[in-house]
Write a protein that holds these residues in place. Sequence first.
Motif, PDB file in Angstrom:
ATOM      1  N   VAL A 273     -38.343  15.917  14.651  1.00 27.42           N
ATOM      2  CA  VAL A 273     -37.446  14.697  14.698  1.00 27.42           C
ATOM      3  C   VAL A 273     -38.121  13.533  14.254  1.00 27.42           C
ATOM      4  CG1 VAL A 273     -36.173  15.233  16.723  1.00 27.42           C
ATOM      5  CG2 VAL A 273     -38.105  13.811  16.994  1.00 27.42           C
ATOM      6  N   MET A 274     -37.377  12.513  13.429  1.00 23.76           N
ATOM      7  CA  MET A 274     -38.011  11.486  12.927  1.00 23.76           C
ATOM      8  C   MET A 274     -37.721  10.202  14.156  1.00 23.76           C
ATOM      9  SD  MET A 274     -37.849   9.274   9.367  1.00 23.76           S
ATOM     10  CE  MET A 274     -36.730   7.763   9.504  1.00 23.76           C
ATOM     11  N   LEU A 275     -38.442   9.324  14.461  1.00 31.13           N
ATOM     12  CA  LEU A 275     -38.284   8.257  15.333  1.00 31.13           C
ATOM     13  C   LEU A 275     -38.138   7.029  14.893  1.00 31.13           C
ATOM     14  CD1 LEU A 275     -40.729   9.483  17.976  1.00 31.13           C
ATOM     15  CD2 LEU A 275     -38.547  10.041  17.895  1.00 31.13           C
ATOM     16  N   HIS A 276     -37.389   6.379  14.842  1.00 32.24           N
ATOM     17  CA  HIS A 276     -37.295   4.874  14.633  1.00 32.24           C
ATOM     18  C   HIS A 276     -37.754   3.950  15.745  1.00 32.24           C
ATOM     19  CE1 HIS A 276     -35.087   5.482  10.769  1.00 32.24           C
ATOM     20  NE2 HIS A 276     -34.534   6.360  11.393  1.00 32.24           N
ATOM     21  N   LEU A 277     -38.860   3.336  15.770  1.00 27.42           N
ATOM     22  CA  LEU A 277     -39.783   2.667  16.605  1.00 27.42           C
ATOM     23  C   LEU A 277     -39.482   1.320  16.795  1.00 27.42           C
ATOM     24  CD1 LEU A 277     -43.134   4.444  15.874  1.00 27.42           C
ATOM     25  CD2 LEU A 277     -41.617   5.156  17.714  1.00 27.42           C
ATOM     26  N   ASP A 278     -39.349   0.859  17.963  1.00 24.19           N
ATOM     27  CA  ASP A 278     -39.192  -0.464  18.311  1.00 24.19           C
ATOM     28  C   ASP A 278     -40.702  -1.234  17.977  1.00 24.19           C
ATOM     29  OD1 ASP A 278     -38.970  -3.303  19.546  1.00 24.19           O
ATOM     30  OD2 ASP A 278     -38.882  -2.374  21.439  1.00 24.19           O
ATOM     31  N   GLY A 279     -40.592  -2.193  17.077  1.00 18.13           N
ATOM     32  CA  GLY A 279     -41.777  -2.835  16.735  1.00 18.13           C
ATOM     33  C   GLY A 279     -42.122  -4.155  17.259  1.00 18.13           C
ATOM     34  N   GLY A 325     -39.664  -0.065   8.470  1.00 19.06           N
ATOM     35  CA  GLY A 325     -40.129  -0.449   9.697  1.00 19.06           C
ATOM     36  C   GLY A 325     -41.162   0.459  10.363  1.00 19.06           C
ATOM     37  N   PRO A 326     -41.373   0.507  11.636  1.00 25.46           N
ATOM     38  CA  PRO A 326     -42.247   1.361  12.174  1.00 25.46           C
ATOM     39  C   PRO A 326     -41.473   2.594  12.506  1.00 25.46           C
ATOM     40  CG  PRO A 326     -41.747  -0.181  13.667  1.00 25.46           C
ATOM     41  CD  PRO A 326     -41.113  -0.700  12.359  1.00 25.46           C
ATOM     42  N   ILE A 327     -42.060   4.055  11.807  1.00 26.51           N
ATOM     43  CA  ILE A 327     -41.238   5.195  11.929  1.00 26.51           C
ATOM     44  C   ILE A 327     -42.521   6.175  12.415  1.00 26.51           C
ATOM     45  CG2 ILE A 327     -39.576   4.741  10.268  1.00 26.51           C
ATOM     46  CD1 ILE A 327     -41.046   6.070   8.188  1.00 26.51           C
ATOM     47  N   LEU A 342     -35.406   7.764  23.305  1.00 26.21           N
ATOM     48  CA  LEU A 342     -36.865   8.336  23.908  1.00 26.21           C
ATOM     49  C   LEU A 342     -37.703   7.267  24.023  1.00 26.21           C
ATOM     50  CD1 LEU A 342     -37.005  11.289  21.200  1.00 26.21           C
ATOM     51  CD2 LEU A 342     -36.416  11.373  23.739  1.00 26.21           C
ATOM     52  N   VAL A 343     -38.918   7.411  24.474  1.00 19.89           N
ATOM     53  CA  VAL A 343     -39.959   6.427  24.675  1.00 19.89           C
ATOM     54  C   VAL A 343     -41.335   7.146  24.255  1.00 19.89           C
ATOM     55  CG1 VAL A 343     -40.016   6.966  27.182  1.00 19.89           C
ATOM     56  CG2 VAL A 343     -40.860   4.694  26.273  1.00 19.89           C
ATOM     57  N   VAL A 344     -42.049   6.346  23.708  1.00 20.58           N
ATOM     58  CA  VAL A 344     -43.329   6.893  23.422  1.00 20.58           C
ATOM     59  C   VAL A 344     -44.502   6.201  24.060  1.00 20.58           C
ATOM     60  CG1 VAL A 344     -45.131   7.128  21.568  1.00 20.58           C
ATOM     61  CG2 VAL A 344     -42.571   7.587  20.927  1.00 20.58           C
ATOM     62  N   ASP A 345     -45.507   6.830  24.970  1.00 17.10           N
ATOM     63  CA  ASP A 345     -46.545   6.261  25.667  1.00 17.10           C
ATOM     64  C   ASP A 345     -47.692   5.956  24.402  1.00 17.10           C
ATOM     65  OD1 ASP A 345     -48.289   5.356  27.214  1.00 17.10           O
ATOM     66  OD2 ASP A 345     -48.518   7.260  28.248  1.00 17.10           O
ATOM     67  N   ALA A 346     -47.879   4.794  24.049  1.00 16.92           N
ATOM     68  CA  ALA A 346     -48.746   4.622  22.836  1.00 16.92           C
ATOM     69  C   ALA A 346     -49.677   3.343  23.410  1.00 16.92           C
ATOM     70  CB  ALA A 346     -48.050   4.217  21.700  1.00 16.92           C
TER      71      ALA A 346
END
Length: 380
Positions: A273-279, A325-327, A342-346
Amino acid sequence: MSTETPTPFAARPGFVADEATGVAAHYGNPLSEQRDLAAGRALVEAGHRAVITVTGPDRLSWLDSLTSQSLKGLAPGQSSETLLLDPSGRVEHAAAVLDDGVTTWLIVEATEAEAFAQWLDRMRFLLRVEVAERPDVAVVGAFAGLQGVEALAPNGLPLVWEDGWGEVAEGGVAYADEPSHPARDWTYRETLVSRDALAELASSPVPAAGLLALEALRIAAWRPRLALEVDERSIPHELDWLRSAVHLDKGCYRGQETVAKVHNLGHPPRRLVMLHLDGSDNVLPAHGDTVSIAGTVAEAGDEGAGAPAREVGQVTSAAVHYELGPIALAVVKRSTPVDAGLVVDAQDTAVAAAQETIVPPSAGAAAGVPRMPRLGAVRR
């Protein structure tokens, strides 16, 4: 390229080295470099790539018998891509393929070149083939339209590999939705040049971009990369790699049974999948960061606070794109709902992510074999 061997591009203003390869990560403005690279106005020194050659009259039929693509009819100058799978169908190596009528040129991940060349050399047996690593050859990446890069042509044919990711190759199949596929504008190519000629190219007026720019464009095009998207469990179906690197109607090769069975009768267990991330937190995920379904990590004050995260996958690549933007690209479980947030633990920060489907959960089962009723079942 080893970091112990400085690249001549280091003399360019703003040069910042990529730690893994020693070539440019960027020259001070990665977003502007992306624009120039995508528009065919800049080149990138592809230090993450290396070259292997195969010579001898049996070279194409031999590679055809070992790898996933149909190569024995490859015409001089025609570009292709192939995968080396293990007996269970898992991806071990990937190669861009170009033949000049005398030699087959394989462009591969630099970190995997030695292992791949050694494996190929062990498989020669009595066939008329010779395998060699080519540290004297460098790889320069660019998009259609760039001028000023002279390719090697040892046998009279310029060595320029054109990536066919934008279209489904003959014998391949696409799982991603074609009308909306971002690779329609993907005109990336890799030119082979003498490593000795890099200094002249570096001092030329041709603009240069860094690897960060190329990675951002690759992610936006949904293009898998062996070093990042592939792990020890990966099969081509999960990454939509059947569109460019697998021929479904060719003869036998290692891993073919799994390729056919999953495509015709089953479904890949994971999907890209491609993720469009909250920046908003200015945090970019790293390779391997955990992806979970949003809402399974309860926030303070919510009912059910402290509920465990429902992990569904991992980030494989991430970048900041000049338009999007962030992807990121991520590999998630097939069962992950396509409409789930979804949520990424970064870096201990929960980064919200909206997913864009590349490989759908329905991928595979192409044969459409009807399910037979169980013995003794009563039809109503």
